[in-house]
Design a protein around this motif. Structure first.
Motif, PDB file in Angstrom:
ATOM      1  N   ASP A 139      10.534  10.210   1.404  1.00 53.74           N
ATOM      2  CA  ASP A 139      10.232   8.865   0.913  1.00 53.74           C
ATOM      3  C   ASP A 139      10.644   7.896   2.013  1.00 53.74           C
ATOM      4  OD1 ASP A 139       9.808   6.551  -0.441  1.00 53.74           O
ATOM      5  OD2 ASP A 139      11.303   6.892  -2.010  1.00 53.74           O
ATOM      6  N   PRO A 141       8.925   4.614   3.856  1.00 51.00           N
ATOM      7  CA  PRO A 141       7.802   3.677   4.010  1.00 51.00           C
ATOM      8  C   PRO A 141       7.459   3.357   5.461  1.00 51.00           C
ATOM      9  CG  PRO A 141       9.334   2.921   2.321  1.00 51.00           C
ATOM     10  CD  PRO A 141       9.995   4.058   3.024  1.00 51.00           C
ATOM     11  N   LYS A 232       1.600   5.535   1.082  1.00 50.27           N
ATOM     12  CA  LYS A 232       2.252   4.333   1.604  1.00 50.27           C
ATOM     13  C   LYS A 232       3.719   4.574   1.922  1.00 50.27           C
ATOM     14  CE  LYS A 232       3.117  -0.537   0.494  1.00 50.27           C
ATOM     15  NZ  LYS A 232       2.939  -1.614  -0.513  1.00 50.27           N
ATOM     16  N   SER A 233       4.369   5.421   1.123  1.00 48.73           N
ATOM     17  CA  SER A 233       5.803   5.629   1.329  1.00 48.73           C
ATOM     18  C   SER A 233       6.168   7.101   1.508  1.00 48.73           C
ATOM     19  CB  SER A 233       6.596   5.040   0.153  1.00 48.73           C
ATOM     20  OG  SER A 233       6.246   5.709  -1.046  1.00 48.73           O
TER      21      SER A 233
END
Length: 242
Positions: A139, A141, A232-233
């Motif tokens: 995780d 971004p 996106k992340s």
């Protein structure tokens, strides 16, 4: 024996380097077999289930093509076989052997992924291991990762020759572990209320149910093949053995 009272005793947790064993069959359903105890690691935690073969008393060889836990009763481990002969039945004794080279590659890569998690300061969201490569999803971004830096840092840790230890910790201590290791899994395996912890001495400590090498130097050289943006992340880091 009722399926609800069955349990497969696991040998792989304490004897990850052992390659063969004998055991009695306690259940056969279609092309799946339960043994009283097993060295075969069942699919889980990103690590594939072991393969290998059984040999019966009359010399018949049976290929084991996969190993999984029962989805409803995880204490039961099913060995998926290529074809189940009629005389493979409850009470039969089998001599079983692992596909050792494949398993050992899994052990090396699994330990290597623990090292990877130690050098990237982000929560791990996914994991996959195979005989020639492995990957972790993070995780993360921002795209702050660099293949060359990851390759260099990993091989430095590998060459340190750090011992890999298996520890046991009361499940109640999990919040403390997660507080000091925020990127680690929040769903560790628990055995009789205790967590099975894998410690790479001086480098990493986390709950894990997989099989591992005894020393990081066994891993050999690796390289970061690719870093992918999956969302996106989410960043995926893929490693391979040299």
């Amino acid at each position: 024996m009722s399926v609800h009272t069955m349990e497969t005793l696991t040998l792989f947790n304490n004897e990850p380097y052992r390659r063969a064993f004998s055991a009695m069959v306690i259940a056969v359903v279609d092309n799946a077999v339960v043994l009283e105890h097993t060295l075969f690691y069942p699919t889980g935690g990103g690590q594939p289930g072991d393969t290998g073969h059984f040999t019966l008393a009359d010399g018949t060889q049976i290929e084991v093509i996969g190993t999984v836990r029962d989805p409803l009763l995880p204490s039961i481990i099913w060995h998926q076989v290529q074809q189940c002969p009629p005389h493979l039945c409850t009470g039969a004794l089998v001599n079983a052997s692992l596909d050792w080279e494949r398993r050992y590659q899994h052990m090396k890569m699994h330990t290597c992924l623990h090292l990877l998690g130690s050098i990237i300061d982000a929560p791990v969201t996914g994991c996959s291991i195979s005989a020639d490569k492995g990957r972790l999803d993070f995780d993360l971004p921002e795209m702050t990762l660099d293949k060359d830096s990851i390759t260099r840092d990993l091989n430095v840790l590998i060459e340190q020759g750090s011992p890999v230890n298996i520890l046991s910790m009361p499940a109640a201590e999990l919040p403390t572990v997660l507080e000091t290791n925020p990127g680690k899994t929040a769903r560790p395996p628990a055995i009789h209320g205790d967590l099975r912890m894998v410690e790479v001495s001086g480098i990493d400590l986390q709950p894990c149910g997989g099989t591992h090498v005894h020393n990081t130097r066994e891993i050999g050289r690796v390289y970061c093949e690719k870093i992918e943006k999956k969302s996106k992340s989410n960043r995926r880091v893929i490693l391979r053995f040299e």
